[in-house]
Design a protein around this motif. Structure first.
Motif, PDB file in Angstrom:
ATOM      1  N   GLU A   1       7.831  -1.095   9.114  1.00 34.56           N
ATOM      2  CA  GLU A   1       7.491  -1.819   7.711  1.00 34.56           C
ATOM      3  C   GLU A   1       7.673  -0.853   6.618  1.00 34.56           C
ATOM      4  O   GLU A   1       7.148   0.227   6.355  1.00 34.56           O
ATOM      5  CB  GLU A   1       6.152  -2.290   7.837  1.00 34.56           C
TER       6      GLU A   1
ATOM      7  N   CYS B   1       7.446  -0.886   3.098  1.00 33.51           N
ATOM      8  CA  CYS B   1       6.374  -0.633   1.976  1.00 33.51           C
ATOM      9  C   CYS B   1       5.307   0.264   2.647  1.00 33.51           C
ATOM     10  O   CYS B   1       4.513   0.782   1.845  1.00 33.51           O
ATOM     11  CB  CYS B   1       5.670  -1.865   1.648  1.00 33.51           C
TER      12      CYS B   1
ATOM     13  N   GLY C   1       3.555  -2.175  -3.368  1.00 32.87           N
ATOM     14  CA  GLY C   1       4.924  -2.490  -3.307  1.00 32.87           C
ATOM     15  C   GLY C   1       5.204  -3.675  -3.307  1.00 32.87           C
ATOM     16  O   GLY C   1       4.352  -4.699  -2.717  1.00 32.87           O
ATOM     17  N   GLN C   2       6.386  -4.100  -3.330  1.00 35.75           N
ATOM     18  CA  GLN C   2       7.132  -5.404  -3.130  1.00 35.75           C
ATOM     19  C   GLN C   2       8.262  -5.523  -2.272  1.00 35.75           C
ATOM     20  O   GLN C   2       9.167  -5.059  -2.445  1.00 35.75           O
ATOM     21  CB  GLN C   2       7.622  -5.897  -4.693  1.00 35.75           C
ATOM     22  N   PRO C   3       7.919  -6.053  -1.040  1.00 28.22           N
ATOM     23  CA  PRO C   3       8.851  -6.027  -0.031  1.00 28.22           C
ATOM     24  C   PRO C   3      10.096  -6.864  -0.398  1.00 28.22           C
ATOM     25  O   PRO C   3      10.209  -7.890  -1.051  1.00 28.22           O
ATOM     26  CB  PRO C   3       8.156  -6.581   1.308  1.00 28.22           C
TER      27      PRO C   3
ATOM     28  N   CYS D   1      11.818  -2.150   0.059  1.00 28.47           N
ATOM     29  CA  CYS D   1      10.486  -2.241  -0.740  1.00 28.47           C
ATOM     30  C   CYS D   1      10.785  -1.419  -1.717  1.00 28.47           C
ATOM     31  O   CYS D   1      11.714  -0.723  -2.222  1.00 28.47           O
ATOM     32  CB  CYS D   1       9.407  -1.687   0.179  1.00 28.47           C
TER      33      CYS D   1
ATOM     34  N   TRP E   1       8.823  -0.288  -5.973  1.00 28.67           N
ATOM     35  CA  TRP E   1       7.640   0.028  -6.628  1.00 28.67           C
ATOM     36  C   TRP E   1       7.976   0.068  -8.115  1.00 28.67           C
ATOM     37  O   TRP E   1       9.124   0.665  -8.320  1.00 28.67           O
ATOM     38  CB  TRP E   1       7.116   1.175  -6.187  1.00 28.67           C
TER      39      TRP E   1
ATOM     40  N   SER F   1      12.750   2.420  -5.225  1.00 30.29           N
ATOM     41  CA  SER F   1      13.020   1.487  -4.227  1.00 30.29           C
ATOM     42  C   SER F   1      13.650   2.165  -2.898  1.00 30.29           C
ATOM     43  O   SER F   1      14.296   3.291  -2.962  1.00 30.29           O
ATOM     44  CB  SER F   1      14.345   0.539  -4.797  1.00 30.29           C
TER      45      SER F   1
END
Length: 307
Positions: free
Chosen positions: A60, A62, A92-94, A106, A108, A120
């Motif tokens: 994963e 993030c 963070g934003q996946p 991900c 940030w 990123s």
């Protein structure tokens, strides 16, 4: 009509012939089956097939960087964050992907009064569908394309890309100016008009190097201020293959420096992009700091993927 006499010996001969025919058919069917298995990946074919890559899944994205690393890369300049604000920034934003076993990512972002920093992460698992080409070889081909697109020198660490324009190459391209040695220091002669012109103040030779003239527009040279140790280059101590790119970009809203690290480990390619924006065009983001933090995180990611 009179019936033909029954002959037991003839019946036995016919039965034996039928049995032999069935045996032959069964043996032929078995042979065809073995040949089909070999073509679809049997023992003889698998010995010739290229090796699969080390990675069959992806983590994963993030959650891969350590929280302490994210804090260092997204400083707040003394700004206090609430628990919810910190969670939003550091979680963070996946990225939206359709197959998380093949690609994850991900992003940030942290905004401060001094500017904005973005981080990123893109992780791609490469699979070769050609039995003659290994996953690692396929990944290396994709990596080579990325390095070529970024115009990274192939000679290792040291010199910047030969395609990057130098300050002298981007200054006064419409006029061929040569130094007039007989006219004294700070004077140039325009070869198209034959007239003598005075060099810009503060630069005896007319150089537009932003490092020598802080007031110069940094967009004149995308690699302004880069030394041999910070210029775009190959990295020899990261993964199976790696490179670093550094670009300074100006826009109407300000100036930003983008540092990108790309590395391959077996059949996985990691692309890490770290940039800093400044609304004040005279305050250029520092290359060395951004590169050090990006390389440190790339090394951390490489170790985490190897576990």
């Amino acid at each position: 009509m009179p019936r033909k006499p029954f002959v037991p010996g003839a019946a036995l001969v016919v039965a034996a012939a039928l049995a032999a025919g069935l045996t032959a058919c069964t043996g032929s069917s078995g042979s065809d089956g073995e040949e089909g298995d070999a073509k679809s990946g049997g023992t003889s074919t698998s010995s010739q097939a290229a090796e699969p890559g080390r990675y069959q899944t992806l983590p994963e994205a993030c959650g891969l960087p350590a929280r302490s690393s994210l804090r260092g890369m997204l400083p707040g300049d003394g700004q206090h964050l609430s628990r919810d604000e910190a969670k939003k920034i550091y979680d963070g934003q996946p990225d939206i992907t359709y197959d998380t076993d093949r690609r994850v990512g991900c992003r940030w972002t942290r905004e401060t009064t001094a500017g904005t920093r973005h981080l990123s992460l893109d992780i791609q698992r490469v699979v070769s569908y050609d039995a003659a080409v290994s996953d690692d070889s396929k990944a290396q081909g994709i990596y080579d394309t990325k390095a070529l697109d970024a115009k990274i020198p192939s000679g290792g660490n040291g010199s910047p890309s030969p395609v990057d324009p130098s300050p002298s190459a981007t200054k006064d391209t419409s006029k061929d100016k040569t130094e007039d040695k007989g006219a004294g220091a700070g004077t140039t002669t325009n070869s198209s008009t034959g007239k003598k012109e005075k060099a810009p103040s503060g630069s005896p030779s007319g150089s537009s190097d932003p490092a020598a003239d802080p007031s110069a527009d940094p967009s004149a040279d995308p690699s302004a201020g880069l030394s041999d140790s910070t210029a775009p280059r190959v990295l020899d101590d990261l993964g199976d293959a790696a490179f670093l790119n550094d670009k300074l970009v100006t826009a109407d809203s300000g100036v930003h420096r983008d540092v990108t690290v790309v590395f391959r480990t077996s059949n996985v390619i990691v692309t890490l992009t770290y940039d800093q924006w400044s609304t004040d065009k005279t305050m250029l983001p520092e290359s060395q700091e951004l590169q050090d933090k990006a390389r440190s995180l790339a090394g951390e990611l490489s170790e985490n993927l190897s576990e």
